[in-house]
Write a protein that holds these residues in place. Structure first.
Motif, PDB file in Angstrom:
ATOM      1  N   GLY A   8      21.129  47.026  37.048  1.00 13.99           N
ATOM      2  CA  GLY A   8      21.170  47.658  37.986  1.00 13.99           C
ATOM      3  C   GLY A   8      22.127  47.155  38.985  1.00 13.99           C
ATOM      4  O   GLY A   8      22.252  47.029  40.160  1.00 13.99           O
ATOM      5  N   ILE A   9      23.453  46.586  38.400  1.00 10.52           N
ATOM      6  CA  ILE A   9      24.409  45.965  39.155  1.00 10.52           C
ATOM      7  C   ILE A   9      25.745  46.718  38.926  1.00 10.52           C
ATOM      8  O   ILE A   9      26.058  47.437  37.673  1.00 10.52           O
ATOM      9  N   GLY A  10      26.742  46.485  39.626  1.00 10.11           N
ATOM     10  CA  GLY A  10      28.064  47.087  39.552  1.00 10.11           C
ATOM     11  C   GLY A  10      28.927  46.549  40.468  1.00 10.11           C
ATOM     12  O   GLY A  10      28.548  45.859  41.399  1.00 10.11           O
ATOM     13  N   GLY A  11      30.271  47.042  40.348  1.00  6.10           N
ATOM     14  CA  GLY A  11      31.563  46.502  40.954  1.00  6.10           C
ATOM     15  C   GLY A  11      32.615  46.613  40.329  1.00  6.10           C
ATOM     16  O   GLY A  11      32.875  47.510  39.501  1.00  6.10           O
ATOM     17  N   VAL A  12      33.700  45.704  40.618  1.00  6.43           N
ATOM     18  CA  VAL A  12      34.899  45.862  40.174  1.00  6.43           C
ATOM     19  C   VAL A  12      35.374  44.356  39.699  1.00  6.43           C
ATOM     20  O   VAL A  12      35.384  43.580  40.311  1.00  6.43           O
ATOM     21  N   ALA A  13      35.804  44.456  38.555  1.00  2.00           N
ATOM     22  CA  ALA A  13      36.521  43.203  37.736  1.00  2.00           C
ATOM     23  C   ALA A  13      37.896  42.916  38.088  1.00  2.00           C
ATOM     24  O   ALA A  13      38.817  43.876  38.281  1.00  2.00           O
ATOM     25  N   ASP A  14      38.245  41.675  38.806  1.00  2.00           N
ATOM     26  CA  ASP A  14      39.750  41.573  39.224  1.00  2.00           C
ATOM     27  C   ASP A  14      40.511  41.802  38.033  1.00  2.00           C
ATOM     28  O   ASP A  14      41.545  42.464  38.266  1.00  2.00           O
ATOM     29  N   VAL A  15      40.446  41.189  36.694  1.00  2.00           N
ATOM     30  CA  VAL A  15      41.051  41.289  35.684  1.00  2.00           C
ATOM     31  C   VAL A  15      40.199  41.280  34.453  1.00  2.00           C
ATOM     32  O   VAL A  15      39.383  40.560  34.304  1.00  2.00           O
ATOM     33  N   VAL A  16      40.484  42.350  33.429  1.00  2.00           N
ATOM     34  CA  VAL A  16      39.726  42.091  32.160  1.00  2.00           C
ATOM     35  C   VAL A  16      41.003  42.271  31.229  1.00  2.00           C
ATOM     36  O   VAL A  16      41.664  43.240  31.030  1.00  2.00           O
ATOM     37  N   GLU A  17      41.056  41.366  30.046  1.00  2.00           N
ATOM     38  CA  GLU A  17      41.889  41.132  29.209  1.00  2.00           C
ATOM     39  C   GLU A  17      41.488  41.804  27.942  1.00  2.00           C
ATOM     40  O   GLU A  17      40.310  41.361  27.743  1.00  2.00           O
ATOM     41  N   LEU A  18      42.030  42.583  27.290  1.00  2.00           N
ATOM     42  CA  LEU A  18      41.536  43.180  25.995  1.00  2.00           C
ATOM     43  C   LEU A  18      42.208  42.564  24.585  1.00  2.00           C
ATOM     44  O   LEU A  18      43.597  42.921  24.887  1.00  2.00           O
ATOM     45  N   ARG A  19      41.690  41.672  24.005  1.00  2.00           N
ATOM     46  CA  ARG A  19      42.358  40.844  23.343  1.00  2.00           C
ATOM     47  C   ARG A  19      42.019  41.290  21.810  1.00  2.00           C
ATOM     48  O   ARG A  19      40.813  41.594  21.423  1.00  2.00           O
ATOM     49  N   GLY A  20      42.794  41.068  20.798  1.00  2.00           N
ATOM     50  CA  GLY A  20      42.681  41.177  19.604  1.00  2.00           C
ATOM     51  C   GLY A  20      42.790  42.550  19.144  1.00  2.00           C
ATOM     52  O   GLY A  20      42.883  43.564  19.980  1.00  2.00           O
ATOM     53  N   PRO A  21      42.913  42.676  17.674  1.00  2.20           N
ATOM     54  CA  PRO A  21      42.790  43.906  17.354  1.00  2.20           C
ATOM     55  C   PRO A  21      41.512  44.934  17.584  1.00  2.20           C
ATOM     56  O   PRO A  21      41.560  46.080  17.730  1.00  2.20           O
ATOM     57  N   PRO A  28      36.764  42.408  25.095  1.00  4.55           N
ATOM     58  CA  PRO A  28      36.861  42.235  26.725  1.00  4.55           C
ATOM     59  C   PRO A  28      36.623  40.761  27.138  1.00  4.55           C
ATOM     60  O   PRO A  28      36.182  40.057  26.462  1.00  4.55           O
ATOM     61  N   TYR A  29      37.634  40.530  28.103  1.00  7.20           N
ATOM     62  CA  TYR A  29      37.810  38.767  28.442  1.00  7.20           C
ATOM     63  C   TYR A  29      37.932  38.861  29.944  1.00  7.20           C
ATOM     64  O   TYR A  29      39.057  39.175  30.548  1.00  7.20           O
ATOM     65  N   PRO A  30      36.819  38.735  30.730  1.00  8.40           N
ATOM     66  CA  PRO A  30      36.955  38.802  32.127  1.00  8.40           C
ATOM     67  C   PRO A  30      37.507  37.649  32.823  1.00  8.40           C
ATOM     68  O   PRO A  30      37.278  36.634  32.331  1.00  8.40           O
ATOM     69  N   VAL A  31      38.402  38.154  33.952  1.00  4.51           N
ATOM     70  CA  VAL A  31      38.956  36.763  34.675  1.00  4.51           C
ATOM     71  C   VAL A  31      38.727  37.100  36.119  1.00  4.51           C
ATOM     72  O   VAL A  31      39.237  38.245  36.627  1.00  4.51           O
ATOM     73  N   GLU A  32      37.958  36.231  36.918  1.00  4.38           N
ATOM     74  CA  GLU A  32      37.919  36.507  38.170  1.00  4.38           C
ATOM     75  C   GLU A  32      38.889  35.465  39.100  1.00  4.38           C
ATOM     76  O   GLU A  32      38.904  34.329  38.730  1.00  4.38           O
ATOM     77  N   TYR A  33      39.380  35.890  40.130  1.00  7.63           N
ATOM     78  CA  TYR A  33      40.588  35.196  40.894  1.00  7.63           C
ATOM     79  C   TYR A  33      39.704  34.583  42.068  1.00  7.63           C
ATOM     80  O   TYR A  33      38.798  35.368  42.854  1.00  7.63           O
ATOM     81  N   LYS A  34      39.779  33.348  42.354  1.00  8.04           N
ATOM     82  CA  LYS A  34      39.319  32.500  43.687  1.00  8.04           C
ATOM     83  C   LYS A  34      40.161  31.622  44.309  1.00  8.04           C
ATOM     84  O   LYS A  34      40.775  31.179  43.280  1.00  8.04           O
ATOM     85  N   ARG A  35      40.034  31.555  45.376  1.00  5.83           N
ATOM     86  CA  ARG A  35      40.819  30.585  46.237  1.00  5.83           C
ATOM     87  C   ARG A  35      40.086  29.349  45.830  1.00  5.83           C
ATOM     88  O   ARG A  35      39.145  29.210  45.575  1.00  5.83           O
ATOM     89  N   GLY A  36      41.150  28.173  46.309  1.00 12.25           N
ATOM     90  CA  GLY A  36      40.324  26.827  46.481  1.00 12.25           C
ATOM     91  C   GLY A  36      40.410  26.363  44.948  1.00 12.25           C
ATOM     92  O   GLY A  36      41.547  26.657  44.188  1.00 12.25           O
ATOM     93  N   LYS A  37      39.353  25.714  44.879  1.00  9.74           N
ATOM     94  CA  LYS A  37      39.254  24.844  43.261  1.00  9.74           C
ATOM     95  C   LYS A  37      37.752  24.992  43.021  1.00  9.74           C
ATOM     96  O   LYS A  37      36.850  25.691  43.534  1.00  9.74           O
TER      97      LYS A  37
END
Length: 207
Positions: free
Chosen positions: A72-85, A89-98
Motif C-alpha cells: 500500500g505504498i506509492g510515489g515517484v522515483a527520482d531516477v530508474v535506470e533500465l540496465r542490460g538486455p 530496474p536500478y533505482p537512484v534516489e537524489y539527496k542533498r548532503g552526505k
C-alpha cells in the motif's frame, strides 16, 4: 493489499528519521522550508522535470511513478535506470548532503525497489543514493534486513497516520537543528511540560 490512497514513499523516510516530523507533514499537513530543504529542492529540479535519456546504453527514466499494492505504498522515483538486455530496474534516489548515520534514506530507496519488483515482476538486488555534497553514488544492497526494516516502517507509519495522532516531541539537538519544522514542532519547549502542567499533575496525583 489494495489501497486507493497509498502511503507516500517519503513518509517512510520521514517516519524513520522522526515519527513526529512524519505526523506533522502527513497528518497535520504542515511544512516549512530552510536552507537544507531548499538545497534538496534545487538538486531535484533536474530529475523532477521527467523525461528519458540513454547515456552509455542505459535507458534512464526520470520521475517514474511507482506503486506497490502489497504494501500500500506509492510515489515517484527520482531516477530508474533500465540496465542490460533484460532492462533490469536500478533505482537512484537524489539527496542533498552526505551519507547519514541512520537508515532513513536507505529505507526510502528500498521501498522504491519493492514497488519496482511488483511492477516489473523482477528481483532487484541493489540501488544507489546520490548525495549532492560528495557528488557520488553510494550503492545500497537490498538485503533481507533492509527489506524487513522497510516493511516494518511502512506498517508503523501507516498505523500512525491512520490514527491521526501526532506523537509528542523527543528533543535531539543535532537532529532537531537540521529539521525545517523545528519552529512548528517546538521540541525543546514541548518536551518539557510547563510549570502549570507540572503543578496540575502534582495536584491530581495527590488526590
Amino acid at each position: 493489499m489494495e489501497d486507493t490512497d497509498p502511503l507516500p514513499l517519503s513518509a517512510l523516510q520521514h517516519y524513520l528519521f522522526c515519527p513526529r516530523q512524519c505526523a506533522l507533514i502527513h497528518v497535520e499537513r504542515q511544512w516549512a522550508e530552510n536552507r537544507l530543504t531548499a538545497e534538496g529542492r534545487v538538486l531535484h529540479e533536474r530529475v523532477d522535470l521527467g523525461g528519458k535519456s540513454t547515456p552509455r546504453g542505459v535507458r534512464t527514466v526520470r520521475s517514474m511513478p511507482l506503486r506497490c499494492h502489497r504494501l500500500g505504498i506509492g510515489g515517484v522515483a527520482d531516477v530508474v535506470e533500465l540496465r542490460g538486455p533484460g532492462r533490469q530496474p536500478y533505482p537512484v534516489e537524489y539527496k542533498r548532503g552526505k551519507p547519514k548515520s541512520h537508515r532513513a534514506d536507505e529505507v526510502q530507496l528500498c521501498a522504491q525497489a519493492l514497488c519496482l519488483e511488483e511492477m516489473f515482476g523482477a528481483t532487484i538486488p541493489e540501488g544507489a543514493l546520490f548525495y549532492g555534497e560528495s557528488r557520488r553514488r553510494t550503492a545500497v544492497a537490498f538485503d533481507p534486513d533492509l527489506r524487513a526494516l522497510t516493511e516494518r516502517v511502512a506498517e508503523a507509519a501507516r498505523a500512525m497516520i491512520s490514527s491521526g495522532v501526532t506523537p509528542p516531541p523527543d528533543h535531539a539537538p543535532r537532529k532537531c537543528g537540521q529539521c525545517s519544522l523545528a519552529d512548528l514542532c517546538q521540541p525543546k519547549r514541548l518536551s518539557r511540560p510547563p510549570a502549570v502542567a507540572d503543578w496540575l499533575l502534582r495536584q491530581l496525583q495527590a488526590e
